[in-house]
Enzyme design. Structure first.
Site, PDB file in Angstrom:
ATOM      1  N   GLU A 133      11.122  -5.551  49.055  1.00  0.00           N
ATOM      2  CA  GLU A 133      11.882  -5.333  47.811  1.00  0.00           C
ATOM      3  C   GLU A 133      12.427  -6.656  47.296  1.00  0.00           C
ATOM      4  OE1 GLU A 133      14.841  -2.242  48.369  1.00  0.00           O
ATOM      5  OE2 GLU A 133      13.501  -1.059  49.622  1.00  0.00           O
ATOM      6  N   GLU A 139      17.496   1.605  56.069  1.00  0.00           N
ATOM      7  CA  GLU A 139      18.919   1.214  56.161  1.00  0.00           C
ATOM      8  C   GLU A 139      19.732   2.009  57.185  1.00  0.00           C
ATOM      9  OE1 GLU A 139      20.430   1.478  52.158  1.00  0.00           O
ATOM     10  OE2 GLU A 139      19.064  -0.049  51.414  1.00  0.00           O
TER      11      GLU A 139
HETATM   12  C1  XIL Z   1      17.284   1.251  43.768  1.00  0.00           C
HETATM   13  C2  XIL Z   1      16.503   1.415  42.478  1.00  0.00           C
HETATM   14  O1  XIL Z   1      15.973   0.156  42.108  1.00  0.00           O
HETATM   15  C3  XIL Z   1      17.393   1.937  41.378  1.00  0.00           C
HETATM   16  O2  XIL Z   1      16.626   2.261  40.215  1.00  0.00           O
HETATM   17  C4  XIL Z   1      18.141   3.181  41.845  1.00  0.00           C
HETATM   18  O3  XIL Z   1      19.060   3.577  40.855  1.00  0.00           O
HETATM   19  C5  XIL Z   1      18.866   2.923  43.157  1.00  0.00           C
HETATM   20  O4  XIL Z   1      17.948   2.434  44.117  1.00  0.00           O
HETATM   21  N1  XIL Z   1      17.340  -0.590  48.554  1.00  0.00           N
HETATM   22  C6  XIL Z   1      16.335   0.326  48.468  1.00  0.00           C
HETATM   23  C7  XIL Z   1      15.861   0.766  47.132  1.00  0.00           C
HETATM   24  O5  XIL Z   1      15.745   0.674  49.497  1.00  0.00           O
HETATM   25  O6  XIL Z   1      15.386   2.085  47.154  1.00  0.00           O
HETATM   26  C8  XIL Z   1      16.937   0.630  46.083  1.00  0.00           C
HETATM   27  O7  XIL Z   1      16.371   0.933  44.812  1.00  0.00           O
HETATM   28  C9  XIL Z   1      17.519  -0.759  46.115  1.00  0.00           C
HETATM   29  C10 XIL Z   1      18.135  -1.065  47.448  1.00  0.00           C
END
Ligand code: XIL
Length: 381
Positions: free
Chosen positions: A261, A157
């Site tokens: 994701e 990001e």
């Molecule tokens: C999220 C997790 O799912 C949660 O458990 C945590 O509290 C916050 O992070 N983008 C990403 C991930 O790259 O690491 C994030 O994961 C969601 C958004």
């Protein structure tokens, strides 16, 4: 009697394929195309449900830690590493014969505050100090998982939806050079690991162009980047034509592409009057809106018409993945089932969302069989 035989074979013909698709798992269905992964963590590891573990083992060929390999977990204090969570997930995946990928080395969120704070003598962080901390962190983490992790989300990001650089502390102190440095250190620490740039909102044309520039820039410096990770926190209203254009644009730069994701929210993004405009929708974990009933419409269950919309969306999405199976190496879901998805608490705490392929009872949603059946048919170009 003579009518019974044809009837029986007809019944068998109808019955067998129907049962056959249900018996296929996701990882089997896409074995020739790409890995199918899931994010798990201590929650799943502690869960004693045999059904859950069987599901994870049977359906997924790849695993990523949802939280345990992030910097606040792996190096909570400067120079003091903690790999207990990540190691447990790696052991679990190894027992299941699953590929592990690492998430993530350099990210503005879930980054311990010491990274940008003064050193032990009170000297404020400067360029040189931050580079040293970054190098130590990356060497420590990549070094530890060397040989165990297939690749790393090296930088997560770094780009805003409008294509500009995110003004993170890394950026403020080092400029965009922090990205090249992170890729260099990761390669030095584990020359065999694949290296990825990972981000959300990749369907945005300006973000797409900025990522293309980033790939070119790394390559021009002689650094290697193996793949772009499209986080793919999507919603029913995401424009999949733009999403597919981004896959094509990244592939044209000579890198692989992964959905890292994946989830498909069915809930309205707060503040956007018309959900189809998905104004401001993002996956920046610091985004937080106040709870209101109107933003939680399916507390008591998902209506059939919304489930049907989600089925269409997922089938369309997997048709795209299959069309580009030559460049797509992995499709990983952010979680295993709806009940434990992070989207029940993001960007508003306490909602009931339904973003994944398995429901709260660990049952496959009915359309998963269709996705699996589609996978056996020739891909439409
Ligand atoms: C999220 C997790 O799912 C949660 O458990 C945590 O509290 C916050 O992070 N983008 C990403 C991930 O790259 O690491 C994030 O994961 C969601 C958004």
């Amino acid at each position: 009697m003579k009518h019974i035989l044809p009837l029986l074979s007809l019944a068998l013909l109808i019955w067998f394929p129907a049962k056959g698709w249900a018996q296929h798992t996701l990882k089997e269905a896409f074995a020739d195309d790409f890995l199918v992964g899931a994010a798990i963590d201590y929650g799943e590891l502690r869960d004693t449900s045999a059904v859950l573990h069987e599901l994870i083992r049977n359906e997924f060929s790849a695993i990523v830690c949802e939280n345990s390999m992030k910097a606040d977990h792996t190096e909570p204090r400067e120079g003091i590493f903690n790999f207990s969570g990540g190691d447990a997930v790696v052991d679990y995946a190894e027992r299941n014969g699953q590929v592990v990928t690492g998430h993530c080395l350099v990210w503005h969120s879930q980054c311990p505050s010491w990274m940008f704070g003064p050193d032990s003598t009170g000297r404020p962080v400067d360029r040189e100090m931050l580079i040293r901390r970054m190098r130590n962190h990356i060497y420590g983490v990549c070094g530890h998982y060397r040989g165990k992790v297939k690749g790393w989300d090296v930088v997560n990001e770094a780009i805003e939806s409008d294509g500009s650089w995110r003004k993170s502390e890394y950026y403020r102190i080092l400029g965009d050079e922090f990205i090249a440095l992170a890729f260099q250190f990761a390669h030095e620490a584990d020359p065999d690991a694949e290296l990825y740039y990972n981000d959300y909102g990749m369907e945005s044309p300006r973000k797409r162009e900025a990522v293309v520039r980033l790939i070119r820039n790394l390559k021009a410096r002689g650094l290697s980047i193996d793949a772009v990770g499209m986080q793919s926190h999507l919603s029913l209203w995401t424009n999949l034509d733009e999403y597919e254009r981004s896959i094509e644009a990244f592939a044209a730069e000579g890198v692989k592409v992964m959905a890292t994701e994946l989830d498909v929210s069915v809930l309205p993004w707060p503040g956007s009057v018309n959900p189809e405009l998905v104004e401001g929708q993002n996956a920046d974990i610091s985004t937080n809106f106040e709870y209101h009933e109107r933003y939680n419409p399916y507390r008591d269950g998902l209506p059939d018409d919304v489930l049907a919309q989600q089925a269409d969306f997922y089938r369309h999405l997997f048709a795209i993945y299959r069309r580009h199976a030559d460049v797509i190496t992995r499709v990983t879901f952010w979680g295993v089932h709806d009940g434990t998805s992070w989207l029940n608490n993001f960007p508003i705490r306490g909602r009931t969302n339904y973003p994944l392929l398995f429901d709260r009872n660990l049952q496959r949603k009915p359309f998963v069989d269709e996705i699996i059946r589609d996978a056996a048919a020739p891909s439409q170009q």
